[in-house]
Design an enzyme around this catalytic site. Sequence first.
Site: not given
Length: 461
Positions: A99-101, A126-127, A135, A183, A313-314, A319, A321, A326
């Site tokens: 409930s996420g209480t 509460n009061d 909740s 395609h 690239s390492s 290179k 990318n 991505e």
Amino acid sequence: MKTTRIEHDSMGELEVAKEALYGAQTQRAINNFPISGKTLPESFIRALLLIKAAAAKTNVELEQIPEKMGDAINQAVEKLLGDPQLMSHFPVDIYQTGSGTSSNMNANEVLANIASDIYGEAIGANDHINCGQSSNDVIPTAIHVSAALALQRNLIPGLVTLAKTTRIKADSVDHHIKTGRTHLMDAMPVRFSQSLNSWATQIEQNIAFLKNLQPSIQSLAQGGTAVGTGINAHPQFSVLFNQKLTDMTGISFTPADNFFTHISTQDIAVSLSGQLKATAVSIIKISNDLRWMNSGPLAGLGEIELEALQPGSSIMPGKVNPVIPEAATMVGAQVIGNDAAITIAGQSGNFELNVMLPLVAHNLLSSIEILANVSVLLADKAIKTFTVNEKKIKQALTRNPILVTALNPVIGYEKAAKIAKIAYAEGRPIIDVASEYTSLSKAELLVLLDPSKLTEGGVNS
């Protein structure tokens, strides 16, 4: 020195960190749920605090709490919302009571602590802070409010940026004509603008669908309290609460038509998540088109060149990318995964309460956030800045045997297929082969096979 203090709740006493603003119920949740180490999103907590402020204002007007107490609660909310360390006060794990209480009481306890100092007397978690609330209506309300704010302020603007940027780019590349593909195989020519405007329409459709969901996500459970009957809430609480929250946020919130539905189900959140999934699918499609067109640059299509943002690239020098597309496809995959979890959570509305609310909150807000962020990146660092390789697209276009499709009305499908096969086999331009195997002159073929005219559809004559 003692680093803890003793707090108590209806279950008894326990130790709480001396400096903590929360109390016993929050500490119980910390002790009970050491699961992921992840808390509910900050956007959710901020929405929860706004709900508490609106409730306090409502309860003052309805004479449920004193005006000065309501002012103290609102000052406490403002103090928290301005605190750079806000989330340190809200440590409860996502995976808690369904409930996420625990999160609701976390907010109640922290606000009670701060507001009591301001008020000069004890304010009850509460009061007073939770007056007229449960909740069971607060957490569904917080899900809707946080999602509504994130949609209005982040995701829809991000998608608008993506759509507008794509339209502008489409205009700038309208003169470029490329080989179309179905395609993943060569097909009839298209203008770059036609491809990009298709993307823009995808995004605009998603924006329209999201906007259609806004009135639903802006309808709130608040006022239904424990099970939907509104027990312990003033009869006018819900209407006045929504008015206060609307004034505070600038977004129109309304009471649910049926509190029982909003508390026992998460159908609206599931619907929104489904549309976020559809948006993710669009983002993936666009990103993959960009990746394919950028592929190579020598061994792939090489039709465009995306902005070089970082070494790719390492080990392979030079290179580069397609990092933004991505990242966008990974965002799309995550949103689809989030939706699957939300779908399962939505099925957990057992009788009068859904009991997977924190999971719904976390996944829904995560999807909105990452889609909003990546939409702007895709617009600004991929679509806006790519360049077209005119030489490469012309080379492929002139050798595309599928151009023979334009001759179907003149020479028939079967003869056109024969010419296409010869052109493929011999690697020759279609216009050269067609001039040998038809009675059409080179001049007539140049007109019939003009790629720019072929992008317009219809029958050439």
